[in-house]
Design a protein around this motif. Structure first.
Motif, PDB file in Angstrom:
ATOM      1  N   VAL A  62       0.831   4.686   3.488  1.00  0.00           N
ATOM      2  CA  VAL A  62      -0.607   4.421   3.447  1.00  0.00           C
ATOM      3  C   VAL A  62      -0.932   3.371   2.377  1.00  0.00           C
ATOM      4  O   VAL A  62      -0.476   3.488   1.230  1.00  0.00           O
ATOM      5  N   HIS A  97     -11.163   4.296   6.350  1.00  0.00           N
ATOM      6  CA  HIS A  97      -9.915   4.118   7.096  1.00  0.00           C
ATOM      7  C   HIS A  97     -10.143   3.237   8.320  1.00  0.00           C
ATOM      8  O   HIS A  97      -9.420   2.258   8.556  1.00  0.00           O
ATOM      9  N   CYS A 108      -1.255   1.126   7.185  1.00  0.00           N
ATOM     10  CA  CYS A 108       0.111   1.290   6.693  1.00  0.00           C
ATOM     11  C   CYS A 108       0.508   0.029   5.924  1.00  0.00           C
ATOM     12  O   CYS A 108       0.490  -1.070   6.488  1.00  0.00           O
TER      13      CYS A 108
END
Length: 154
Positions: A62, A97, A108
Motif C-alpha cells: 500500500v 483510496h 499499490c
C-alpha cells in the motif's frame, strides 16, 4: 485565505517535506495535516507513520502516502477507547483510496512506481506529487466538512 489557495499551500507543504528529504511520503502527510489542524497531537505523532514509506517498510504494498493519509484522517474522524466508530471514518478513508486509485490506477506502491528506477529523480518526483495529492485531498475534505478553524484559514 480562500479554499483553493489553502489546499495548494497544504499540497506544497507536504511535497516540500518529501522533496527536501525531511520526511518520506507517509510522514510528510501526517506532519502536514497535524500542523494544519493546529497540532491536536504531539510532534511525535509523525513517528507513527515512519514504517509506511515505500509500500509499508519497503515491501511495495500500500502506498505510504495513502497510509499516512488514512492516519491523518483518523486525527479528525477517528475514535477513542469506548467510543462508537464515527460514521464518516470508513467512507472518507475509502474515498481517499478511490481518489488516488482513480488518478494512478492503483494504490499499490510497486504498481504506482513500476515505470521508474527506484533511486531515480523521476521516481522521487512522482512520489512527491502523490504525497502532495493525498495531503491536498485531505485538506479539501476537512475544509468542506467544516473541520478547520475557518477564521484562521480564510
Amino acid at each position: 485565505m480562500e479554499k483553493d489557495q489553502f489546499i495548494e499551500e497544504v499540497r506544497h507543504t507536504a511535497e516540500g517535506y518529501f522533496e527536501r528529504g525531511e520526511f518520506f511520503c507517509s510522514e510528510a502527510v501526517v506532519k502536514t495535516i497535524n500542523d494544519m489542524l493546529d497540532k491536536p497531537y504531539d510532534e511525535n505523532v509523525t513517528k507513527l507513520a515512519s514504517g509506511f514509506p515505500v509500500g509499508i517498510g519497503k515491501s511495495g504494498c500500500v502506498c505510504g502516502a495513502v497510509s499516512g493519509g488514512v492516519m491523518a484522517l483518523g486525527m479528525v474522524y477517528g475514535r477513542e477507547h469506548g467510543e462508537a466508530m464515527q460514521e464518516k471514518m470508513f467512507p472518507v478513508s475509502a474515498d481517499l483510496h478511490d481518489h488516488i486509485k482513480g488518478i494512478y490506477k492503483s494504490t499499490c506502491c510497486r504498481v504506482m512506481t513500476r515505470n521508474f528506477e527506484f533511486s531515480s529523480p523521476e521516481r522521487k518526483s512522482h512520489c512527491i506529487k502523490i504525497t502532495g495529492e493525498v495531503a491536498a485531498y485531505i485538506a479539501e475534505k476537512l475544509y468542506e466538512d467544516d473541520k478547520l478553524n475557518k477564521d484562521e484559514n480564510n
